[in-house]
Design an enzyme around this catalytic site. Structure first.
Site, mmCIF file in Angstrom:
data_model
loop_
_atom_site.group_PDB
_atom_site.id
_atom_site.type_symbol
_atom_site.label_atom_id
_atom_site.label_comp_id
_atom_site.label_asym_id
_atom_site.label_seq_id
_atom_site.Cartn_x
_atom_site.Cartn_y
_atom_site.Cartn_z
ATOM 1 N N CYS A 2 7.519 -54.226 16.630
ATOM 2 C CA CYS A 2 8.869 -54.759 16.542
ATOM 3 C C CYS A 2 9.397 -54.382 15.172
ATOM 4 O O CYS A 2 8.663 -53.976 14.287
ATOM 5 C CB CYS A 2 8.857 -56.267 16.681
ATOM 6 S SG CYS A 2 7.987 -56.839 18.137
ATOM 7 N N ARG A 27 10.650 -48.349 16.879
ATOM 8 C CA ARG A 27 9.420 -49.146 16.749
ATOM 9 C C ARG A 27 9.192 -50.056 17.952
ATOM 10 O O ARG A 27 8.064 -50.372 18.296
ATOM 11 C CB ARG A 27 9.519 -50.038 15.525
ATOM 12 C CG ARG A 27 9.513 -49.281 14.253
ATOM 13 C CD ARG A 27 9.414 -50.235 13.119
ATOM 14 N NE ARG A 27 8.465 -49.726 12.180
ATOM 15 C CZ ARG A 27 7.297 -50.278 11.935
ATOM 16 N NH1 ARG A 27 6.937 -51.372 12.560
ATOM 17 N NH2 ARG A 27 6.482 -49.759 11.063
ATOM 18 N N TRP A 73 9.412 -55.591 20.835
ATOM 19 C CA TRP A 73 8.518 -54.940 21.806
ATOM 20 C C TRP A 73 7.641 -56.074 22.303
ATOM 21 O O TRP A 73 6.810 -56.582 21.550
ATOM 22 C CB TRP A 73 7.705 -53.866 21.095
ATOM 23 C CG TRP A 73 6.868 -52.981 21.964
ATOM 24 C CD1 TRP A 73 7.254 -51.851 22.621
ATOM 25 C CD2 TRP A 73 5.472 -53.125 22.237
ATOM 26 N NE1 TRP A 73 6.204 -51.292 23.280
ATOM 27 C CE2 TRP A 73 5.100 -52.052 23.075
ATOM 28 C CE3 TRP A 73 4.494 -54.070 21.883
ATOM 29 C CZ2 TRP A 73 3.794 -51.885 23.547
ATOM 30 C CZ3 TRP A 73 3.202 -53.898 22.363
ATOM 31 C CH2 TRP A 73 2.865 -52.815 23.169
ATOM 32 N N ASN A 99 7.415 -60.461 13.450
ATOM 33 C CA ASN A 99 6.561 -59.411 14.023
ATOM 34 C C ASN A 99 5.124 -59.916 13.980
ATOM 35 O O ASN A 99 4.738 -60.566 13.002
ATOM 36 C CB ASN A 99 6.609 -58.142 13.173
ATOM 37 C CG ASN A 99 7.907 -57.387 13.334
ATOM 38 O OD1 ASN A 99 8.725 -57.736 14.172
ATOM 39 N ND2 ASN A 99 8.086 -56.362 12.507
ATOM 40 N N GLY A 100 4.330 -59.568 14.973
ATOM 41 C CA GLY A 100 2.925 -59.973 14.962
ATOM 42 C C GLY A 100 2.652 -60.959 16.082
ATOM 43 O O GLY A 100 3.450 -61.111 17.011
ATOM 44 N N GLU A 480 -4.857 -33.041 22.411
ATOM 45 C CA GLU A 480 -3.531 -33.348 21.877
ATOM 46 C C GLU A 480 -2.443 -32.856 22.841
ATOM 47 O O GLU A 480 -1.442 -33.550 23.062
ATOM 48 C CB GLU A 480 -3.379 -32.724 20.486
ATOM 49 C CG GLU A 480 -2.034 -32.934 19.827
ATOM 50 C CD GLU A 480 -1.655 -34.400 19.580
ATOM 51 O OE1 GLU A 480 -2.487 -35.294 19.796
ATOM 52 O OE2 GLU A 480 -0.492 -34.634 19.197
ATOM 53 N N LYS A 484 0.222 -35.437 24.448
ATOM 54 C CA LYS A 484 1.660 -35.241 24.241
ATOM 55 C C LYS A 484 2.369 -35.181 25.587
ATOM 56 O O LYS A 484 3.402 -35.796 25.779
ATOM 57 C CB LYS A 484 1.867 -33.942 23.468
ATOM 58 C CG LYS A 484 2.898 -33.929 22.428
ATOM 59 C CD LYS A 484 2.624 -34.594 21.125
ATOM 60 C CE LYS A 484 1.957 -35.908 21.137
ATOM 61 N NZ LYS A 484 1.470 -36.367 19.855
ATOM 62 N N GLU A 487 2.533 -38.614 27.351
ATOM 63 C CA GLU A 487 3.416 -39.562 26.665
ATOM 64 C C GLU A 487 4.884 -39.324 26.990
ATOM 65 O O GLU A 487 5.631 -40.272 27.192
ATOM 66 C CB GLU A 487 3.235 -39.449 25.146
ATOM 67 C CG GLU A 487 1.987 -40.109 24.631
ATOM 68 C CD GLU A 487 1.826 -39.898 23.131
ATOM 69 O OE1 GLU A 487 1.616 -40.886 22.435
ATOM 70 O OE2 GLU A 487 1.911 -38.749 22.662
ATOM 71 N N HIS A 503 -19.150 -29.580 35.488
ATOM 72 C CA HIS A 503 -19.984 -30.787 35.665
ATOM 73 C C HIS A 503 -19.196 -31.904 36.342
ATOM 74 O O HIS A 503 -19.610 -33.054 36.305
ATOM 75 C CB HIS A 503 -20.526 -31.251 34.311
ATOM 76 C CG HIS A 503 -21.428 -30.246 33.678
ATOM 77 N ND1 HIS A 503 -22.658 -29.924 34.205
ATOM 78 C CD2 HIS A 503 -21.269 -29.450 32.601
ATOM 79 C CE1 HIS A 503 -23.214 -28.981 33.461
ATOM 80 N NE2 HIS A 503 -22.379 -28.676 32.475
ATOM 81 N N LYS A 600 6.248 -46.893 18.064
ATOM 82 C CA LYS A 600 5.789 -45.939 17.058
ATOM 83 C C LYS A 600 4.585 -46.429 16.266
ATOM 84 O O LYS A 600 3.652 -45.705 16.022
ATOM 85 C CB LYS A 600 6.954 -45.644 16.108
ATOM 86 C CG LYS A 600 6.643 -44.632 15.030
ATOM 87 C CD LYS A 600 6.429 -43.260 15.610
ATOM 88 C CE LYS A 600 6.130 -42.198 14.577
ATOM 89 N NZ LYS A 600 5.566 -41.005 15.234
HETATM 90 C C1 F6R Z 1 0.775 -40.005 19.826
HETATM 91 C C2 F6R Z 1 1.038 -41.053 18.871
HETATM 92 C C3 F6R Z 1 0.044 -42.155 18.722
HETATM 93 C C4 F6R Z 1 -0.275 -42.355 17.246
HETATM 94 C C5 F6R Z 1 -1.234 -43.539 17.055
HETATM 95 C C6 F6R Z 1 -1.619 -43.727 15.593
HETATM 96 O O1 F6R Z 1 1.843 -39.107 19.936
HETATM 97 O O2 F6R Z 1 2.026 -41.019 18.195
HETATM 98 O O3 F6R Z 1 -1.106 -41.882 19.458
HETATM 99 O O4 F6R Z 1 -0.845 -41.175 16.763
HETATM 100 O O5 F6R Z 1 -0.647 -44.702 17.525
HETATM 101 O O6 F6R Z 1 -0.504 -43.970 14.791
HETATM 102 P P1 F6R Z 1 -0.592 -43.822 13.228
HETATM 103 O O7 F6R Z 1 -0.802 -42.393 12.932
HETATM 104 O O8 F6R Z 1 0.736 -44.314 12.716
HETATM 105 O O9 F6R Z 1 -1.728 -44.662 12.765
#
Ligand code: F6R
Length: 605
Positions: A2, A27, A73, A99-100, A480, A484, A487, A503, A600
């Site tokens: 949040c 966020r 969120w 937040n939290g 990765e 990506k 997501e 396997h 984020k």
């Molecule tokens: C993937 C993504 C997440 C972050 C993960 C860690 O695209 O953005 O998987 O990599 O939540 O976030 P940070 O790097 O901020 O600790």
């Protein structure tokens, strides 16, 4: 996850709060709200949905200060108007954004209900508003302090009192709170992104700290009441970096920014004269670094995957056993912390709860941690106290792109540094330093070839499931690529080590299941070509990300990248997969910058 914004000063708070909410929307974004104090009363507006819904709700020219605002969120209680923040006490005198997670909210709620309090939301946060109102205290600070003594869990909060508008009170336990120091005005946010338009001078609260914030300054103290001293930091981000510019999406803008971002990660850190790199923030003497026997890299999501590339770089170049592990798993398995192991925490935001908890587990058991972090002054950076800042600039899209790349670059710098203290030859060091210098232009060349990705993206967009395979560091690139894609396109995408395909997962390959193969021209090339043949034999469509050269197998799509030094190739091979995910998502019409269910910065467990 949040976002919190607050303001106190000579201006009306509402426009500043709204601008801050837009900055923080990445966020968390299922509801938004704000409260301002005007004429000893609260004016409060909140609604489910995006910040723009709140904008439509606000009266024109809403006046008042101080004010607090929030994007949510959902954790406790579904996304709805009533669960949106701010929350107030019964008399609507105090308003709070939080937040939290308050862990003992259920018990506190039961107690307050027994005392006749009627709750208007399902949130844990509303408990705090009623608790603050119930405290016998003659200042807002004392009321907040007393209420927080009764609470367990994590919080970043901002509170206003309609009857005492001369100050607002903020507090932090496990969820970031940053003060922005202005000219006879003060700003508060959970993320520096909401502050940079107004001030570059910021103060990060520590866990267990409270701040009383007035227009002309602030005082900080511990929850128990002992004063603390804070020195403001100067933010290096410019406000323009927070806009989309000419791009339709932040994700695309941030992919395009990579050449510049890499240049900043490298800036001042290459030492061609000694065929090595220089990392001032490590704060470990050569002798100490030579004593390191193992390296353990911890991070979540893309940060973990970048750590996998980092581990390979360190093993290859420095010959130190290195391994990456999801921080979220590490912290729960009572890990053995060894004195000669160096623990490296990786995080873009520097606020990811699981990564922070992993660092705390390491340091609590006497281990040494260093951070590879983008956000300067963030909680993980401060918890580690040393490390490598990425300087990639703000990353606004929920999915990580430029910070993934810059993390891998930072690990290359670290691996060369450690390697040159050991057995990495001057010749090899020289080639690697030159290759790092060339990297930004090579990335720019890949980005310029964006058009080649379009037809491949359109055909991949039509599938339900997509496999990504690679060997060794190519497997991390595959991981990765799959992350990506899932997501942003919401397709089922899975990465497998190419060697593992036969396997099990080979059973799933058919004409409806494409595989993206990461195929560097390294010593594993022939083995990867055999994997392609196996997939082809099951009539599985094949898309390659590879380097120029002869190819004896038929494929359905080809993405080429220039070659670097073999150890650095994964960095380049990843770039087209970012563009692929972006273009597939465009073709499928999904919400790219704010994928469903994701936020984020994951600051809760
Ligand atoms: C993937 C993504 C997440 C972050 C993960 C860690 O695209 O953005 O998987 O990599 O939540 O976030 P940070 O790097 O901020 O600790």
């Amino acid at each position: 996850m949040c976002g919190i914004v607050a303001y106190i000063g000579r201006q009306d708070a509402a426009p500043i709060l709204m601008e801050g909410l837009h900055r923080l929307e990445y966020r968390g974004y299922d509801s938004a709200g704000l409260a301002v104090v005007r004429g000893a009363a609260l004016r409060l507006y909140k609604t489910q949905g995006k910040v723009r819904n709140l904008e439509h709700l606000l009266p024109q020219g809403l006046k008042g200060s101080p004010g607090i605002a929030h994007t949510r969120w959902a954790t406790h209680g579904e996304p709805s108007d009533r669960n949106a923040h701010p929350h107030t006490d019964a008399a609507s005198r105090y308003a709070i954004v939080h937040n939290g997670i308050i862990e003992n909210a259920a018990a506190l709620r039961a107690q307050l209900t027994a005392q006749g309090v009627e709750f208007r939301s399902d949130t844990d946060s509303e408990v705090l508003a009623h608790l603050i109102a119930a405290m016998p205290a003659d200042t807002l600070e004392k009321a907040v302090r007393a209420a927080l003594q009764l609470v367990t869990g994590a919080y970043g909060i901002a509170v206003v009192d309609a009857e005492r508008p001369e100050a607002l009170v903020v507090a932090r336990q496990g969820s970031p709170v940053i003060l922005g120091v202005g000219d006879r005005e003060m700003f508060v946010a959970s993320d520096a992104a909401a502050l940079v338009r107004h001030t570059q001078s910021v103060v990060h609260l520590d866990d267990g700290e409270i701040a009383v914030v007035r227009a002309d300054g602030f005082e900080t103290s511990t929850l128990e009441g002992g004063p603390t001293v804070k020195v403001p930091l100067v933010l290096e981000w410019q406000a323009e970096a927070l806009g989309k510019g000419d791009f339709a999406h932040f994700m695309h803008k941030e992919i395009a920014e990579q050449p510049e971002a890499i240049r900043r990660t490298l800036s001042g850190r290459l030492e061609p004269r000694f065929q090595t790199t220089h990392l001032g923030g490590l704060e470990m003497a050569a002798r100490e670094l030579l004593e390191v026997r193992r390296i353990k890299i911890l991070g979540c999501g893309s940060a973990y995957i970048a750590g996998c590339i980092g581990a390979q770089l360190i093993e290859q170049l420095a010959r130190i056993p290195a391994h990456a592990e999801p921080a979220s798993e590490f912290r729960y398995r009572n890990p053995v912390i060894e004195p000669d192991t160096l623990y490296v925490a990786v995080s873009q935001s520097g606020e990811t709860f699981d990564t922070l908890a992993a660092v705390q587990e390491v340091t609590r058991k006497g281990g040494r941690a260093l951070g590879v972090v983008n956000a300067v002054g963030s909680t993980i950076a401060r918890a580690c106290g040393r490390g490598i800042y990425l300087h990639a600039g703000p990353e606004i899209a929920v999915v990580s792109t430029k910070t993934f790349t810059c993390t891998a670059v930072a690990f290359a710098l670290l691996a060369i540094h450690l390697g040159r203290l050991r057995d990495l030859s001057t010749g090899h060091g020289e080639r690697l330093v030159a290759a790092l210098e060339a990297l930004p232009d090579q990335v720019a060349a890949i980005l310029a070839n964006d058009a080649a990705i379009e037809p491949i993206a359109r055909s991949i967009a039509g599938y339900h499931d997509v496999y990504f395979v690679g060997r060794a560091a190519g497997y991390a690139v595959a991981m990765e690529g799959a992350l990506k894609l899932k997501e942003v396109s919401y397709q089922h995408a899975e990465a497998y080590p190419a060697s593992e395909l036969k396997h099990g997962p080979l059973a799933l390959i058919d004409p409806q299941t494409p595989t993206v193969v990461v195929l560097p021209r390294d010593e594993l090339f022939a083995k990867n070509v055999s994997t392609i043949e196996e997939i082809r034999a099951r009539r599985g469509p094949i898309y390659l990300v590879t380097q120029p050269g002869p190819l004896a197998v038929a494929v359905d799509g080809l993405l080429e990248v220039p070659s670097s030094e073999p150890e650095l190739d994964p960095i380049l091979l990843n770039i087209p997969l970012q563009l692929l995910a972006y273009r597939v998502a465009l073709a499928r019409g999904t919400e790219i910058d704010q994928p469903r269910n994701l936020a984020k910065s994951v600051t809760v467990e």
